[in-house]
Design a protein around this motif. Structure first.
Motif, PDB file in Angstrom:
ATOM      1  N   ALA A  86       0.840  -1.211   0.000  1.00 28.14           N
ATOM      2  CA  ALA A  86       0.000   0.000   0.000  1.00 28.14           C
ATOM      3  C   ALA A  86       0.871   1.256   0.000  1.00 28.14           C
ATOM      4  N   GLU A  87       1.952   1.237   0.770  1.00 27.54           N
ATOM      5  CA  GLU A  87       2.884   2.377   0.786  1.00 27.54           C
ATOM      6  C   GLU A  87       3.498   2.592  -0.600  1.00 27.54           C
ATOM      7  N   ASN A  93       2.231   1.630  -3.480  1.00 27.78           N
ATOM      8  CA  ASN A  93       1.181   2.128  -4.376  1.00 27.78           C
ATOM      9  C   ASN A  93       0.992   3.621  -4.186  1.00 27.78           C
ATOM     10  N   ALA A  94       0.988   4.074  -2.938  1.00 27.88           N
ATOM     11  CA  ALA A  94       0.830   5.507  -2.668  1.00 27.88           C
ATOM     12  C   ALA A  94       2.018   6.290  -3.229  1.00 27.88           C
ATOM     13  N   GLU A  95       3.215   5.739  -3.089  1.00 20.03           N
ATOM     14  CA  GLU A  95       4.417   6.437  -3.569  1.00 20.03           C
ATOM     15  C   GLU A  95       4.475   6.510  -5.090  1.00 20.03           C
ATOM     16  N   THR A 121      -0.040   7.442  -6.911  1.00 20.43           N
ATOM     17  CA  THR A 121      -0.962   8.502  -6.539  1.00 20.43           C
ATOM     18  C   THR A 121      -0.847   9.606  -7.587  1.00 20.43           C
TER      19      THR A 121
END
Length: 193
Positions: free
Chosen positions: A138-139, A141-143, A146
């Motif tokens: 998830a981290e 994917n956010a990095e 987004t």
């Protein structure tokens, strides 16, 4: 003092968009899209075959009869060195050894490439088991995934001609923000005439 982990730290993280879960020999692994890996290495080193890649590739079929394995041996080279890689894959797709995998050569080279670049730190997060942690994925994917916020005011103000202003205006999606920028667009039209 030289930072021996400089390249590793640049390339260790993997964009989850270019991964998928796969089952290999009963194990569930995270597979990486090979073209994504080639793009990553090209970004760091330059053109494949010119600045980095394999040379002196030899395929050995000595273990086919006994183990159903073709062995790949080659030298991986890159701007700061080279090293030997040994890899293997199955030649036949079935236990009866009647169905040759017509993609075995591609598979063995692709897998050898993954192994070679992993020694330099590429996609290390996967090989270190971090992709087994859903919070880590998830981290990442956010990095990596987004969407970046676009400063539409700066975009419009950066227009040099009426044509460019029109193109920039058209690129802004319909929204209350675009409605609020209509006055700025009209003011810029007057100054760009």
């Amino acid at each position: 003092m030289k930072d021996n982990l400089e390249l590793w730290n640049k390339v260790e993280k993997t964009n989850p968009k270019y991964t998928k879960k796969a089952k290999i020999g009963g194990l569930e692994i995270t597979a990486i899209a090979p073209q994504y890996q080639i793009m990553q290495v090209t970004e760091q080193f330059g053109i494949y075959g010119e600045k980095w890649g394999f040379k002196d590739i030899k395929l050995s079929y000595e273990l086919v009869e006994k183990c159903n394995l073709v062995v790949f041996k080659g030298t991986f080279f890159f701007p700061n060195g080279e090293f030997e890689i040994i890899n293997s894959c199955k030649l036949y797709m079935d236990r009866a050894l009647t169905m040759v995998d017509d993609n075995f050569a591609k598979k063995i080279e692709t897998d050898a490439l993954t192994k070679a670049i992993s020694k330099l730190g590429f996609n290390a997060d996967i090989f270190m088991g971090k992709f087994d942690d859903v919070r880590y994925v998830a981290e990442m994917n956010a990095e990596f995934n987004t969407p970046k916020k676009v400063d539409y005011t700066a975009l419009l103000n950066g227009s040099k001609t009426l044509k460019e202003l029109g193109a920039n205006w058209s690129s802004i999606p319909a929204s209350p923000e675009k409605d609020n920028l209509a006055t700025l667009k009209e003011e810029l039209k007057l100054t760009l005439k």
